[in-house]
Design an enzyme around this catalytic site. Structure first.
Site, PDB file in Angstrom:
ATOM      1  N   HIS A 101       0.914  -1.003  -0.155  1.00 38.36           N
ATOM      2  CA  HIS A 101       0.000  -0.013   0.067  1.00 38.36           C
ATOM      3  C   HIS A 101       0.819   1.343   0.052  1.00 38.36           C
ATOM      4  O   HIS A 101       1.859   1.354   0.776  1.00 38.36           O
ATOM      5  CB  HIS A 101      -0.986  -0.078   1.384  1.00 38.36           C
ATOM      6  CG  HIS A 101      -2.164   1.106   1.376  1.00 38.36           C
ATOM      7  ND1 HIS A 101      -2.018   2.242   1.438  1.00 38.36           N
ATOM      8  CD2 HIS A 101      -3.354   0.911   0.632  1.00 38.36           C
ATOM      9  CE1 HIS A 101      -3.198   2.772   1.327  1.00 38.36           C
ATOM     10  NE2 HIS A 101      -3.819   1.959   0.686  1.00 38.36           N
ATOM     11  N   GLU A 148      -7.960  -4.872  -0.903  1.00 33.79           N
ATOM     12  CA  GLU A 148      -8.150  -5.348  -1.987  1.00 33.79           C
ATOM     13  C   GLU A 148      -8.355  -7.032  -1.651  1.00 33.79           C
ATOM     14  O   GLU A 148      -8.972  -7.913  -2.311  1.00 33.79           O
ATOM     15  CB  GLU A 148      -7.320  -5.098  -3.253  1.00 33.79           C
ATOM     16  CG  GLU A 148      -7.469  -3.788  -3.448  1.00 33.79           C
ATOM     17  CD  GLU A 148      -8.537  -3.114  -4.087  1.00 33.79           C
ATOM     18  OE1 GLU A 148      -9.789  -4.043  -4.174  1.00 33.79           O
ATOM     19  OE2 GLU A 148      -8.447  -2.116  -4.866  1.00 33.79           O
TER      20      GLU A 148
HETATM   21  N1  COA Z   1       4.171  -7.294  -5.126  1.00 37.28           N
HETATM   22  C1  COA Z   1       5.455  -7.293  -5.301  1.00 37.28           C
HETATM   23  N2  COA Z   1       6.138  -6.148  -5.220  1.00 37.28           N
HETATM   24  C2  COA Z   1       5.686  -5.135  -4.562  1.00 37.28           C
HETATM   25  C3  COA Z   1       4.204  -5.104  -4.273  1.00 37.28           C
HETATM   26  C4  COA Z   1       3.524  -6.234  -4.505  1.00 37.28           C
HETATM   27  N3  COA Z   1       2.268  -6.514  -4.190  1.00 37.28           N
HETATM   28  N4  COA Z   1       4.316  -3.901  -3.821  1.00 37.28           N
HETATM   29  C5  COA Z   1       5.124  -3.281  -3.697  1.00 37.28           C
HETATM   30  N5  COA Z   1       6.231  -4.093  -4.289  1.00 37.28           N
HETATM   31  C6  COA Z   1       7.564  -3.744  -4.564  1.00 37.28           C
HETATM   32  C7  COA Z   1       7.558  -2.503  -5.444  1.00 37.28           C
HETATM   33  O1  COA Z   1       7.717  -3.078  -6.932  1.00 37.28           O
HETATM   34  C8  COA Z   1       8.980  -1.938  -5.063  1.00 37.28           C
HETATM   35  O2  COA Z   1       9.809  -2.611  -5.659  1.00 37.28           O
HETATM   36  P1  COA Z   1      11.143  -1.780  -6.315  1.00 37.28           P
HETATM   37  O3  COA Z   1      11.790  -1.015  -5.274  1.00 37.28           O
HETATM   38  O4  COA Z   1      12.106  -2.911  -6.747  1.00 37.28           O
HETATM   39  O5  COA Z   1      10.808  -1.133  -7.454  1.00 37.28           O
HETATM   40  C9  COA Z   1       8.764  -1.866  -3.850  1.00 37.28           C
HETATM   41  O6  COA Z   1       8.159  -2.937  -3.510  1.00 37.28           O
HETATM   42  C10 COA Z   1       8.093  -0.771  -2.879  1.00 37.28           C
HETATM   43  O7  COA Z   1       7.160  -0.349  -3.609  1.00 37.28           O
HETATM   44  P2  COA Z   1       6.141   0.699  -2.708  1.00 37.28           P
HETATM   45  O8  COA Z   1       7.058   1.751  -2.944  1.00 37.28           O
HETATM   46  O9  COA Z   1       5.786   0.372  -1.648  1.00 37.28           O
HETATM   47  O10 COA Z   1       5.027   0.659  -3.784  1.00 37.28           O
HETATM   48  P3  COA Z   1       3.956   1.923  -4.420  1.00 37.28           P
HETATM   49  O11 COA Z   1       3.824   2.802  -3.120  1.00 37.28           O
HETATM   50  O12 COA Z   1       4.652   2.583  -5.715  1.00 37.28           O
HETATM   51  O13 COA Z   1       2.580   1.022  -4.739  1.00 37.28           O
HETATM   52  C11 COA Z   1       0.995  -0.445  -4.603  1.00 37.28           C
HETATM   53  C12 COA Z   1       1.667   0.561  -3.815  1.00 37.28           C
HETATM   54  C13 COA Z   1      -0.376  -0.584  -3.779  1.00 37.28           C
HETATM   55  C14 COA Z   1       0.570   0.080  -6.133  1.00 37.28           C
HETATM   56  C15 COA Z   1       1.785  -1.665  -4.874  1.00 37.28           C
HETATM   57  O14 COA Z   1       1.986  -2.341  -3.602  1.00 37.28           O
HETATM   58  C16 COA Z   1       0.987  -2.699  -5.502  1.00 37.28           C
HETATM   59  O15 COA Z   1       1.472  -2.704  -6.985  1.00 37.28           O
HETATM   60  N6  COA Z   1       0.383  -3.402  -4.901  1.00 37.28           N
HETATM   61  C17 COA Z   1      -0.284  -4.546  -5.718  1.00 37.28           C
HETATM   62  C18 COA Z   1      -1.774  -3.976  -6.489  1.00 37.28           C
HETATM   63  C19 COA Z   1      -2.925  -3.827  -5.399  1.00 37.28           C
HETATM   64  O16 COA Z   1      -2.739  -4.633  -4.505  1.00 37.28           O
HETATM   65  N7  COA Z   1      -3.472  -2.749  -5.421  1.00 37.28           N
HETATM   66  C20 COA Z   1      -4.473  -2.553  -4.638  1.00 37.28           C
HETATM   67  C21 COA Z   1      -4.141  -1.079  -3.811  1.00 37.28           C
HETATM   68  S1  COA Z   1      -5.117  -0.693  -2.309  1.00 37.28           S
END
Ligand code: COA
Length: 363
Positions: free
Chosen positions: A248, A306
Site C-alpha cells: 500500500h 483488496e
Molecule cells: N508485490 C510485489 N512487489 C511489490 C508489491 C507487491 N504487491 N508492492 C510493492 N512491491 C515492490 C515494488 O515493486 C517496489 O519494488 P522496487 O523498489 O524494486 O521497484 C517496492 O516493493 C516498494 O514499492 P512501494 O513503493 O511500496 O509501492 P508503491 O507505493 O509504488 O505502490 C501499490 C503501492 C499498492 C501500487 C503496490 O504495493 C502494488 O502494486 N500492489 C499490488 C496491487 C494492489 O494490491 N493494489 C491495490 C491497492 S489498495
C-alpha cells in the site's frame, strides 16, 4: 545547476486540510470524521456513513430512516433515467458502463443521485451479464439490500445484505487516494458534481488502484491449495510480478480494512459453513507476507483492502468483473464529500513540472 526535487507520485506531499478521514499508515488506523472504521462497521449502516461524511455527524435513528428513504427515492429516479439509455451505454466493461451512466446525471445532481446511479447501473450491468433486464428499485429497502436484489433478481440470503453493508461502510472513504484526488482536481476547477465523480471513477479503473480484487481471485485459483502458496509466491516474485492485494502507498502495517473485512467475512461464512477459500487466502497472505519481507526487508508490504474485498464479494456472488464497480458504489460517497470540501475551502489544483524537452537552438 541542480534540478529541484521532484515529488514523483506526490508521495508524502501535503496538498490540503481535510476533516473527512485520517489514514494513519504507521499505526494502521482509519478514522472517518473521528470515528474508527472498526466501530463504524459494527454500529452504523452505509446510509449512516453517507450522512456522516456529507452532513458531518452520525444520524439519529429517525434521521437514518429519512436518509434511507432519500436514497431509495434517488434509486427510483436513477432507474427511470437509466432505463431508456442503458442499451446504448452498456459495454463488456463494468467500469466503462458505470462511467457512462454517471455521465447521464444532470449538472445539479445531488450526492444521493450519484450514489443511486452508481448502484442501479452496476446492478444493471451484472444483470445484463446474466441475461436479465434492469430491475426497478425497491425504495423501502436499505441500499445494500437493494443493490444485491437488483443484481441477482432474488431476495438476498440472510446475512448477505449485512455483509455487503459492512463492505460499503469500510470502503466509503479513504483520504487522498488517487481517485479521490482526481475528483478533487476536477472539483477545484469549479466543475459540477457528476463531472468530479466521473473523474474519480475513471481513475479508480486502473489495476494499481481499484482493480486488484479480481486478480487476487485469479491468483487463488492458480494456487489451488494452501501447501502450494509459498512456491507460487516465490515463483511470481522471481519473475518480477506483483502479488495482488499486497502492499500500500500509505500503510506500513496491515491495512485496517483487511482486518475488518476478514472478520466480517469469517462471521458470515461461519453461519454458512466453513470456507476452504478463506483458509487458502490466509495461507497465500502469510506466504506473500513472508516472501515480500525477505525481498523488501525495509518496506512492510502487507495485505491491503483488496485482498479480502475479493473474497467477500466472491462470497456474495458478485462477478469478478464487477468488483471495482461495486467498490465505486461505496466510494462515490467519499468523492461527493471531498467535492463539497474542495468547493468550500479549496484552491485550483495546478502543480508544475520540470521541463526536460527540446529547446530552440540559440542563434
Ligand atoms: N508485490 C510485489 N512487489 C511489490 C508489491 C507487491 N504487491 N508492492 C510493492 N512491491 C515492490 C515494488 O515493486 C517496489 O519494488 P522496487 O523498489 O524494486 O521497484 C517496492 O516493493 C516498494 O514499492 P512501494 O513503493 O511500496 O509501492 P508503491 O507505493 O509504488 O505502490 C501499490 C503501492 C499498492 C501500487 C503496490 O504495493 C502494488 O502494486 N500492489 C499490488 C496491487 C494492489 O494490491 N493494489 C491495490 C491497492 S489498495
Amino acid at each position: 545547476m541542480t534540478e529541484p526535487r521532484i515529488h514523483e507520485g506526490l508521495e508524502g506531499v501535503l496538498v490540503a486540510r481535510t476533516r473527512l478521514s485520517c489514514v494513519d499508515g504507521q499505526a494502521g488506523q482509519l478514522l472517518a470524521r473521528g470515528h474508527a472504521i472498526e466501530a463504524l462497521v459494527s454500529e452504523v449502516a452505509f446510509e449512516g456513513v453517507v450522512a456522516l461524511l456529507l452532513e458531518g455527524a452520525l444520524p439519529s435513528p429517525g434521521e437514518l430512516v429519512t436518509q434511507q428513504r432519500k436514497l431509495g427515492a434517488a434509486r427510483s429516479r436513477a432507474f427511470e433515467r437509466l432505463r431508456p439509455r442503458f442499451a446504448a451505454i452498456v459495454t463488456k466493461d463494468a467500469m466503462a458502463t458505470l462511467r457512462s451512466a454517471l455521465s447521464l446525471l444532470e449538472p445539479d445532481a445531488t450526492p444521493a443521485d450519484a450514489l443511486a446511479m452508481a448502484a442501479v447501473a452496476t446492478a444493471g450491468w451484472i444483470r445484463e451479464q446474466r441475461g436479465g433486464p434492469l430491475l426497478a428499485p425497491e425504495p423501502a429497502l436499505s441500499h445494500a439490500q437493494d443493490l444485491l436484489r437488483l443484481s441477482s433478481g432474488a431476495e438476498p440470503v440472510p446475512g448477505a445484505a449485512a455483509l455487503l453493508d459492512a463492505y460499503l461502510v469500510t470502503v466509503a472513504e479513504h483520504g487522498f487516494n488517487a481517485s479521490t484526488f482526481a475528483a478533487r482536481v476536477t472539483a477545484s476547477t469549479g466543475a459540477d458534481l457528476p463531472s468530479a465523480i466521473v473523474s474519480g471513477v475513471a481513475a479508480l479503473s486502473g489495476p494499481l488502484h481499484g482493480g486488484a480484487p479480481g486478480p487476487v481471485l485469479d491468483m487463488l485459483d492458480q494456487v489451488r491449495t494452501p501447501e502450494r502458496a509459498s512456491d507460487f509466491v516465490r515463483a511470481e516474485l522471481a519473475q518480477g510480478r506483483r502479488i495482488m492485494g499486497m502492499g500500500h502507498r500509505v500503510y506500513r502495517v496491515r491495512d485496517p480494512r483487511a482486518f475488518v473485512l476478514e472478520r466480517a467475512l469469517a462471521r458470515y461464512q461461519s453461519e454458512e459453513g466453513a470456507s476452504a477459500r478463506l483458509t487458502l487466502a490466509r495461507a497465500v497472505e502469510a506466504a506473500a507476507e513472508a516472501e515480500l519481507s525477505k525481498k523488501y526487508p525495509a518496506r512492510a508490504l502487507r495485505a491491503n483492502v483488496e485482498f479480502y474485498t475479493a473474497l467477500l464479494l466472491e462470497a456474495l456472488g458478485v462477478p469478478r468483473a464487477a468488483f471495482t464497480a461495486i467498490f465505486a458504489c461505496a466510494r462515490v460517497a467519499g468523492y461527493a464529500a471531498h467535492y463539497r470540501e474542495q468547493r468550500e475551502s479549496g484552491r485550483l489544483i495546478r502543480p508544475s513540472a520540470v521541463y526536460v524537452g527540446e529547446r530552440p537552438l540559440a542563434v
